[in-house]
Enzyme design. Structure first.
Site, PDB file in Angstrom:
ATOM      1  N   ASP A 162      12.118   5.098  -0.898  1.00 17.53           N
ATOM      2  CA  ASP A 162      11.900   3.662  -1.087  1.00 17.53           C
ATOM      3  C   ASP A 162      12.951   2.912  -0.270  1.00 17.53           C
ATOM      4  OD1 ASP A 162      10.494   2.063  -3.821  1.00 17.53           O
ATOM      5  OD2 ASP A 162      11.727   0.956  -2.404  1.00 17.53           O
ATOM      6  N   ASN A 209       2.610   7.230   9.039  1.00 16.41           N
ATOM      7  CA  ASN A 209       3.693   8.233   8.965  1.00 16.41           C
ATOM      8  C   ASN A 209       3.478   9.190   7.789  1.00 16.41           C
ATOM      9  OD1 ASN A 209       5.035   7.327  11.218  1.00 16.41           O
ATOM     10  ND2 ASN A 209       6.405   5.952  10.089  1.00 16.41           N
ATOM     11  N   TYR A 221      -1.417  -9.190   3.289  1.00 14.69           N
ATOM     12  CA  TYR A 221      -1.544  -8.133   2.273  1.00 14.69           C
ATOM     13  C   TYR A 221      -2.959  -7.559   2.273  1.00 14.69           C
ATOM     14  CZ  TYR A 221      -1.216  -5.917  -2.378  1.00 14.69           C
ATOM     15  OH  TYR A 221      -1.230  -5.017  -3.435  1.00 14.69           O
TER      16      TYR A 221
HETATM   17  P1  NAD Z   1       6.559  -3.018  -6.323  1.00 11.62           P
HETATM   18  O1  NAD Z   1       6.902  -4.073  -5.359  1.00 11.62           O
HETATM   19  O2  NAD Z   1       7.274  -2.985  -7.624  1.00 11.62           O
HETATM   20  O3  NAD Z   1       6.668  -1.568  -5.672  1.00 11.62           O
HETATM   21  C1  NAD Z   1       6.461  -1.324  -4.298  1.00 11.62           C
HETATM   22  C2  NAD Z   1       7.608  -0.441  -3.821  1.00 11.62           C
HETATM   23  O4  NAD Z   1       7.432  -0.152  -2.425  1.00 11.62           O
HETATM   24  C3  NAD Z   1       8.979  -1.123  -3.952  1.00 11.62           C
HETATM   25  O5  NAD Z   1       9.867  -0.264  -4.617  1.00 11.62           O
HETATM   26  C4  NAD Z   1       9.392  -1.392  -2.504  1.00 11.62           C
HETATM   27  O6  NAD Z   1      10.791  -1.423  -2.354  1.00 11.62           O
HETATM   28  C5  NAD Z   1       8.708  -0.235  -1.784  1.00 11.62           C
HETATM   29  N1  NAD Z   1       8.500  -0.486  -0.364  1.00 11.62           N
HETATM   30  C6  NAD Z   1       7.961  -1.583   0.234  1.00 11.62           C
HETATM   31  N2  NAD Z   1       7.946  -1.426   1.570  1.00 11.62           N
HETATM   32  C7  NAD Z   1       8.467  -0.195   1.825  1.00 11.62           C
HETATM   33  C8  NAD Z   1       8.753   0.529   3.015  1.00 11.62           C
HETATM   34  N3  NAD Z   1       8.467   0.018   4.235  1.00 11.62           N
HETATM   35  N4  NAD Z   1       9.304   1.756   2.919  1.00 11.62           N
HETATM   36  C9  NAD Z   1       9.606   2.274   1.710  1.00 11.62           C
HETATM   37  N5  NAD Z   1       9.390   1.625   0.540  1.00 11.62           N
HETATM   38  C10 NAD Z   1       8.821   0.399   0.606  1.00 11.62           C
HETATM   39  O7  NAD Z   1       4.975  -3.139  -6.578  1.00 11.62           O
HETATM   40  P2  NAD Z   1       4.028  -2.356  -7.597  1.00 11.62           P
HETATM   41  O8  NAD Z   1       3.397  -3.364  -8.463  1.00 11.62           O
HETATM   42  O9  NAD Z   1       4.748  -1.206  -8.200  1.00 11.62           O
HETATM   43  O10 NAD Z   1       2.920  -1.828  -6.587  1.00 11.62           O
HETATM   44  C11 NAD Z   1       2.925  -0.499  -6.101  1.00 11.62           C
HETATM   45  C12 NAD Z   1       1.741  -0.285  -5.184  1.00 11.62           C
HETATM   46  O11 NAD Z   1       0.529  -0.516  -5.892  1.00 11.62           O
HETATM   47  C13 NAD Z   1       1.713  -1.219  -3.977  1.00 11.62           C
HETATM   48  O12 NAD Z   1       1.257  -0.506  -2.851  1.00 11.62           O
HETATM   49  C14 NAD Z   1       0.711  -2.290  -4.372  1.00 11.62           C
HETATM   50  O13 NAD Z   1       0.098  -2.860  -3.246  1.00 11.62           O
HETATM   51  C15 NAD Z   1      -0.263  -1.498  -5.217  1.00 11.62           C
HETATM   52  N6  NAD Z   1      -0.950  -2.361  -6.184  1.00 11.62           N
HETATM   53  C16 NAD Z   1      -0.275  -2.877  -7.255  1.00 11.62           C
HETATM   54  C17 NAD Z   1      -0.939  -3.717  -8.144  1.00 11.62           C
HETATM   55  C18 NAD Z   1      -0.259  -4.317  -9.360  1.00 11.62           C
HETATM   56  O14 NAD Z   1      -0.888  -5.101 -10.083  1.00 11.62           O
HETATM   57  N7  NAD Z   1       0.984  -3.978  -9.677  1.00 11.62           N
HETATM   58  C19 NAD Z   1      -2.288  -4.042  -7.920  1.00 11.62           C
HETATM   59  C20 NAD Z   1      -2.926  -3.515  -6.792  1.00 11.62           C
HETATM   60  C21 NAD Z   1      -2.242  -2.652  -5.940  1.00 11.62           C
END
Ligand code: NAD
Ligand code: UDP
Length: 321
Positions: free
Chosen positions: A35, A106, A152
């Site tokens: 992360d 990647n 997004y």
């Molecule tokens: P979050 O922001 O808490 O978690 C995303 C994580 O990805 C973070 O820890 C961030 O630091 C990490 N990250 C971002 N860019 C990165 C990079 N380039 N390299 C390494 N790490 C990176 O969000 P979440 O709610 O836990 O969502 C997780 C995943 O689920 C996401 O891909 C999101 O699009 C998807 N998602 C979430 C929801 C929701 O309601 N929570 C709904 C649809 C999709």
């Protein structure tokens, strides 16, 4: 499935990713969490750091992956890495586009090297502001490719297309979930999404910020339910895309009322302009997840919000009396 499987979780320090780390560790798996902590928090994984089966590496998946990550051979690679909250992905707009494209590539290349099963967290946002309701996986969506949510929505649509190509060109085993609004303990209070905003506002006795008239709908899934669905999809051969979400649909005003009641606060409502391209309705049709994964959510909004409010009280140091 082997108990000691090797799992790479990208975005594992985020809200959903950290719950997945916990659930796989509880199964006896070896978990490598990577992360860049752009929207995630190390405190989400603090409790696992001493576990022998867990390792964390501060890595941006858009860069070439470092040796300490690639020296391991993985059975499963789960891609959760991406900003997910609208204010965060708008602030990190270019990073969001690139993580959907280069970051996903990647990880797909690593999965190919290891012949690992690849899980991808896509989103209900691929349906945009849907004209079909509830949303079935066969619906192509109504997305504005040139607007304030495009970084997004289009990043996730690109990821889906890339995964399709890797599967069909290289025979990679892939499973793509379209995740609908998920909430629960572990959310960042400053995240900017509706559940965390309303709960922090309610607990502080501040007005709840309703964007627009509050008649827009969302369908909120408790994180424990979602994690079970993700793990079932990852463990299966199912390709997806497959909707994972709770089909119980609520208006934003109904959500606000429930949070005010459960928090026991006198907070009022304060209306703000509706953001451009904010979807007016969203509800998953989960018949595919039921049929293919024998999965459906169990936790009601009322019960899930209760648990989430308890977590926010503890995190923010607010007594319940
Ligand atoms: P979050 O922001 O808490 O978690 C995303 C994580 O990805 C973070 O820890 C961030 O630091 C990490 N990250 C971002 N860019 C990165 C990079 N380039 N390299 C390494 N790490 C990176 O969000 P979440 O709610 O836990 O969502 C997780 C995943 O689920 C996401 O891909 C999101 O699009 C998807 N998602 C979430 C929801 C929701 O309601 N929570 C709904 C649809 C999709
Ligand atoms: N919303 C709101 N007040 C807030 C935050 C969000 O009324 O303080 C609304 C937002 O306009 C949207 C819904 O709540 O209609 C869900 O927003 P969120 O950012 O959680 O996720 P989205 O589903 O839009 O990605």
């Amino acid at each position: 499935m082997r108990k000691d499987k090797q799992i790479l979780i990208a975005g594992g320090a985020g809200f959903i990713g950290s719950h997945l780390c916990e659930a796989y560790l509880a199964e006896g798996a070896h978990v490598t969490c990577i992360d860049n902590t752009s929207t995630g928090r190390k405190q989400n994984i603090r409790q696992f750091i001493k576990e022998p089966n867990f390792s964390f590496h501060q890595v941006d998946i858009c860069e070439s992956l470092p040796a300490e990550v690639t020296k391991q051979k993985y059975d499963f690679i789960l891609n959760l890495a991406s900003p997910a909250s609208p204010p965060k992905y708008q602030e990190l707009a270019i990073e969001t586009l690139l993580v959907g494209a280069i970051g996903t590539k990647n990880l797909l290349d690593l999965a190919r090297r290891d012949n690992a099963r690849f899980f991808h967290a896509s989103t209900s946002e691929v349906y945009g502001d849907p004209t079909v309701h509830p949303q079935l996986e066969s619906y192509y969506g109504n997305v504005n490719s040139y607007g304030p949510r495009a970084m997004y929505d289009e990043a996730k649509r690109f990821s889906e297309a890339l995964i399709y190509v890797y599967r069909n060109k290289y025979g990679l085993s892939t499973g793509t979930a379209r995740i609908f609004n998920t909430y629960g303990p572990g959310m960042d209070p400053e995240d900017g999404r509706v559940v965390s905003n309303f709960i922090t506002q309610a607990l502080a006795g501040k007005p709840l910020t309703i964007y627009g008239d509050g008649s827009q709908t969302r369908s909120f899934c408790y994180v424990d339910d979602l994690v079970k669905g993700i793990m079932k999809l990852a463990a299966s051969d199912e390709e997806g895309p497959i909707n994972l979400g709770n089909p119980s649909e609520f208006t934003v005003l109904e959500l606000a009322d429930q949070i005010i009641e459960l928090a026991g606060t006198q907070s009022k409502l304060e209306h703000h302009p509706l953001p451009v391209n904010d979807p007016t309705q969203r509800q998953p049709n989960i018949s595919k997840a039921k049929a293919k994964l024998a999965w459906e959510p169990r936790v009601s909004l009322h019960d899930g919000l209760g648990k989430t409010i308890t977590y926010f009280r503890e995190t923010l140091g607010i007594s319940s009396y």
